[in-house]
Structures are given as C-alpha cells and as structure tokens.
Write an enzyme that holds these catalytic residues in place. Sequence first.
Site, mmCIF file in Angstrom:
data_model
loop_
_atom_site.group_PDB
_atom_site.id
_atom_site.type_symbol
_atom_site.label_atom_id
_atom_site.label_comp_id
_atom_site.label_asym_id
_atom_site.label_seq_id
_atom_site.Cartn_x
_atom_site.Cartn_y
_atom_site.Cartn_z
ATOM 1 N N HIS A 139 6.134 -4.729 2.387
ATOM 2 C CA HIS A 139 5.430 -4.678 1.106
ATOM 3 C C HIS A 139 6.240 -5.353 0.012
ATOM 4 O O HIS A 139 7.237 -4.824 -0.470
ATOM 5 C CB HIS A 139 5.109 -3.219 0.737
ATOM 6 N N SER A 175 -0.352 -2.505 0.189
ATOM 7 C CA SER A 175 0.415 -1.747 -0.803
ATOM 8 C C SER A 175 0.090 -0.260 -0.749
ATOM 9 O O SER A 175 0.831 0.562 -1.275
ATOM 10 C CB SER A 175 0.162 -2.289 -2.206
ATOM 11 N N GLU A 181 9.746 -3.345 0.208
ATOM 12 C CA GLU A 181 9.605 -2.049 0.883
ATOM 13 C C GLU A 181 9.335 -2.315 2.353
ATOM 14 O O GLU A 181 8.344 -2.968 2.694
ATOM 15 C CB GLU A 181 8.415 -1.270 0.295
ATOM 16 N N ASN A 230 4.555 2.879 -5.145
ATOM 17 C CA ASN A 230 3.222 3.141 -5.695
ATOM 18 C C ASN A 230 2.875 4.623 -5.653
ATOM 19 O O ASN A 230 2.175 5.131 -6.514
ATOM 20 C CB ASN A 230 2.161 2.320 -4.949
#
Length: 714
Positions: free
Chosen positions: A447, A426, A459, A497
Amino acid sequence: MGSRGHTLLEVGPDDGVAVITIVNPPVNSLSFDVLRSLKESFDQAIQRDDVKAIVVTGAKGKFSGGFDISAFGGIQEAKERPKPGWVSVEIITDTIEAARKPSVAAIDGLALGGGLEVAMACNARLSTPTAQLGLPELQLGIIPGFGGTQRLPRLVGLTKGLEMILASKPVKGKEAFSLGLVDGLVSPNDLVNTARQWALDMLGHRRPWIASLYKTDKLEPLGEAREILKFARAQARKQAPNLEHPLVCIDVIEAGIVAGPRAGLWKEAEAFEGLVRSDTCKSLVHVFFAQRGTSKVPGVTDRGLVPRQVKKVAIIGGGLMGSGIATALILSNYPVILKEVNEKFLDAGINRIKANLQSRVKKGKLTKENFEKTISLLKGSLDYGSFRDVDMVIEAVIENISLKQQIFSDLEKYCPPHCILASNTSTIDLNLIGEKTKTQDRIVGAHFFSPAHVMPLLEIVRTKQTSAQVIVDVLDISKKIKKTPVVVGNCTGFAVNRMFFPYTQAGLLLVERGADVYQIDRVITKFGMPMGPFRLMDLVGFGVAIATGMQFIQNFPERTYKSMLISLLQEDKRAGETTHKGFYLYNDKRKASPDPELKNYIEKARSISGVSVDPKLAKLQEKDIIEMIFFPVVNEACRVLDEGIAVKAADLDISAIMGMGFPPYRGGIIFWADSLGSKYIYSRLEKWSELYGEFFKPCANLAARAAKGIPLSF
C-alpha cells in the site's frame, strides 16, 4: 579496545606526519569513547618529538557521520553528561584547533554533524568530490554543539552557513570546495597522502595555516549581518512556527558575530545543554530510531532469509496510483510492464509517468539523459502475455472487490510460481481479494500513499498465509525504492487509514454539534498537521471519502459516526477540490477560501442526524479541539496494537508521520499520547462518550493501561 569506538595513531617514519583515524563502524560516529580517544591521540601527537604535523581521517572511506545519537538517551537522563564545553571548547578548540602542529582533515564518504565540526577545527580540509558535508543537527531538535554554529559561517559566509544549518542541507565535496569549506579536492586513493604533504606544506609556510574560528573575511559587516539574521528569523518563524530550536540557533550564531567566537562557543554549549533535554529533541530522536526499526520484524527478519532478486515488476492499472508506483520503480532501475485495458488508458498512464519524470527534470533532480534511460525501462501491455517472467505484480485498479478477485485469479494462470502477487488496495481485506487464488502464501499488500513516487511510506500488509520470504523480498524492494516500510496485519484500513478514520469523523461530529469547520482546520494545522480534516476531505475527494467511510461503517458499526453532510454536499455537485467546491471554495490556483453557504448544508445534516447545537462545542478552546480530534485516533491506534495489526507502537508513530503528516517533532501519535498519559486520555474519552455516544468510547486496551497508569507504547 575491542568493539568500542576509538582512534588509531600512526606516525609515518619518513615524513613525521601522524595520521589519526576515527574507528567506530559503520559510520565512525563520535561516541564519548571516540572523543576521549581523539583527545588522547592529539595530545600524544603534539607531545611526541617525531611528529611534525597531523592528518585526521576516518576508517573505511568514511570520515565521520557525527555524534553518536544512541548516546542522547544517556545525556537526557544525566547518566553520561559531560560538563558544558568539554567537547566544543576543551577538545575541538583548545586541543585540535590550538595545536602547535598543523592539522589537515582528509574527508571521504561523509563528514556530518560532529564529524564536520571536527574537520572545521583542523587547519585545512581536503575532500573527495562526492563526499557529503553538512550539519543536520536541527533535524534532531538540537543545534550543532561542537562549534559548528561559529565555524561554518566563518568558512562559507553567513547566508550559506545559515542555509546549511537551518535547512540541514548537506553539500557534496565539489560544492564545498567552491564555497571554501574545503581547500582542495582529491581522489579517494590519493587523499591521505595528499593531506600528509599539505600538512607539511603548512609547517613550511608554503600553504596558509589557519584557525577557522578566527576567520573574518567571509563575514558581512555587523549591520548587514544583523539584517541577514533578521530575515532568517522571519523565515524560521514562518516555516516552523512551533519550533524553538531554529531561533535559538540563530541567536547563538549572532552571539558569536557580536561578542566574538569564543563567547559564541560558550553560548552554543549552554543552548545545546537546554535543547538536548527538550521534548522536541526527545521526540525527534525517538523518530530517528523508530524509522530505522520499522524493517525489523520479529519472526520474519530474524530467520536468516535472503531477499530474492526481483528483476522485473508488472503493474496493473495506470491511474494516479499505478503510474506513481511505476515512476518510483523505474527511478530505482526496475524494468516495469504497465498493463491497462485499452490503448487510451495505457497512453494516459504512460503520459502520467513521463510527466512525473519531466517534473523531476524541471527541478534539476533528473538529467535529460537519465530521463531517456529511465523511461526506456517502461513497457506498456494490453494483455498478460508479457507476464511470464515477472517476479512481482502490483495491482493498482479501482477499489472493486470482484474486479480485484478476477485479476488475482488471472495472475495465477499467467505469472511464474515464484511471482509475488501484491495489491495496492488501501482498505479492502486481502483475504477477500485472494479468495479465488490457490497460492495464498505469495499474496501481500503493497500500500503506497499518493503521490506514490513522492510519499515516503510503504505499508506492507501480510495475511496469516503470507510467507516470511515474500515479506523479506518486499522489505528489500522498499529499501531500493527509498521508501520507509511498515509491516502490518490484514484488516479494514490496515494501520494508517484505520488509525485515522476517526480523524475526519470526529471533525464531522463536532461540526454537526456546533463547532466551526474553519476553526477546526486552523487549530489542527497550527498543531502541525499539513491540513485539517475538512481540507483533507476536499483534497481526497468526496467519492473516495464516502467509499472508504462505508468500509469502516460496515466493519466497525458501533464506533463510526454517521453523518449525511458529505452526501448532501455531493448531491449538490460539490465533490471537493476537483469541482472547485467542497467544504471550501477553490480558485483556479487551487487556493482555498471559506464558503459562507456551507452553514446551510450543516443545518440540513444536523436535522437529518437529529442532533442539536451544544453551546460548549460551539465555543471550544484550541486544546479541546486538538484532543477531540486526536484522542479517537489514539483510541483506534490502541486497538490496532492490541489486535497485533502493528508489530510495535513505534511503527504506528512512523505510519502517522509519513502516511498522514503527523508532526515529527511531536514524536508520532503514540509517543505524543504517552506525553499526556493514558489515564488522562481515557478520562477525557470516557466523559465524551457519556455526552456524545459510542464514537468516543475508550477501548479495552486503553482502559487497562489507564487503570495501571502504564504507557501505551509498552
């Protein structure tokens, strides 16, 4: 009529039934061209002496997917805005329903939105058992606008009509028949011929010839109806407190019951006009197209590359993420090998996957028979022996760089040369993970978000070396496992993130300077997020929060806010929800409640950071809290765009909505920011950076856009 949507009129020489076919590939959507043509075809069929009855159907096994959403822009900008009631009254009611010749809708594939509204205006409806029928308009911030608010409750009853409209819940043909929405079920091959006969039977009074708009047998008495509507309003306010259109919809349905259906139609037309120009509608239409655009990647998907067939996938690591990814894959018929380091971990991983599937069985989403079939696609392994014929490997072990490097080095020895090597990391840079691997062009990030079999976003992370073929392959897999893919570049935190690391850090900065933890979470939840930053940190767990936080502190030291608060809580065996104590206290049912002890930790963190309470921050207004939490996120999103990590702004909107739960009715993070303007956001951040430091400093991209007054999405 070329490629423009239209209808075809064909009259059977033997039976005198006119078949009107809607033609507008791929789903026969109702553009203004189609609607004009539908009216012309009906007028012609009514006037022609050789036509006794009418059947309406759609080309190539699809009735109609509803109003053409791409026409919304024209309506909103007043380029093409027909007068209110032109469709719902003039065409649907006074032309189709009021025709002096009976009509039957022959429904296959789908009849959604305006498609179902056309069908409901016909005097009878026949459907295939698997066709989908529904009114999903509320998902776009509007209400049904072609008479659906009036006819659906009259056909299926008020309670079911409200449920189908307010929850945008479609039904299959079989259920539609039991509800009375359709009058008969027919196989696709016999559909049109049966409908022709049905129409002639109506003409000969062998079957009822009914105008749905004036049906009353399914409507409750007024007093009872008002109670049902009152309950629906309470539910709508509770479930969507920030949205106006569900309440408008209930008002319109009520108007038809109280003042009569014709008055209801005009009320519907007027309400539709207002809602189609609302910010909510503009936001949701933007999201609709943005979601469909994420799989278009310039320089990748426009090269004519064909996805290779992925027949078998291996997953390394059966923890929460690995087991969730395996669940998503086997549910879409991919054979999966799950590798673990020992029997104990392997059994735990397989049991997690079984539990994920059993929860679907309990909810009625999976039959017991399909459960067995699905679980049989899963095989466990303790070594790489069975990796010889896999087409893709997804590594889902803990965030440890040297462990991941070792795994990727091993994979190269055991997997075939065409095998895609993916990591579910991540935050860790993929170049680091693949450092010891020779063939870097097949390394990609996949991800998933937790829980991986539920969360809709994937992702897809590419390095400078990742081949376009690998991206095309993973895009194809994402479609097959029903995920929305977003292709992003390689950096710390990738898109979601990275964009949202300031979300929790802004919360910590505000709290250390006097803002209230619980007020921040309340305001952010009220704004539309599933949870505020502190409740989110509790859910994720402080171990993960510190580990990911360290990645950002190392890579972006100048703009991260370093707070000791989480470490202090963790030292005291508070790790978030799992330990029943974090920023909140949790009971056995995981219900959160404020903790009066928290202030002691905040005071200690404040003294370590050397900051003092700012009276202004202790008395923040809701608007200020929202801006101070989200503007740093917008600022980071501008950097992500500027660095080419994201292909386009709309991809970040989808990432924010599907990865972090940003409210879709606000259009996504960049779309929302553009509604406030780059100048305003820049000026606020600039002021805060002077007062509270570099964390708020606007980036060069935002500054440049603010100076020119141009949107962030350009």
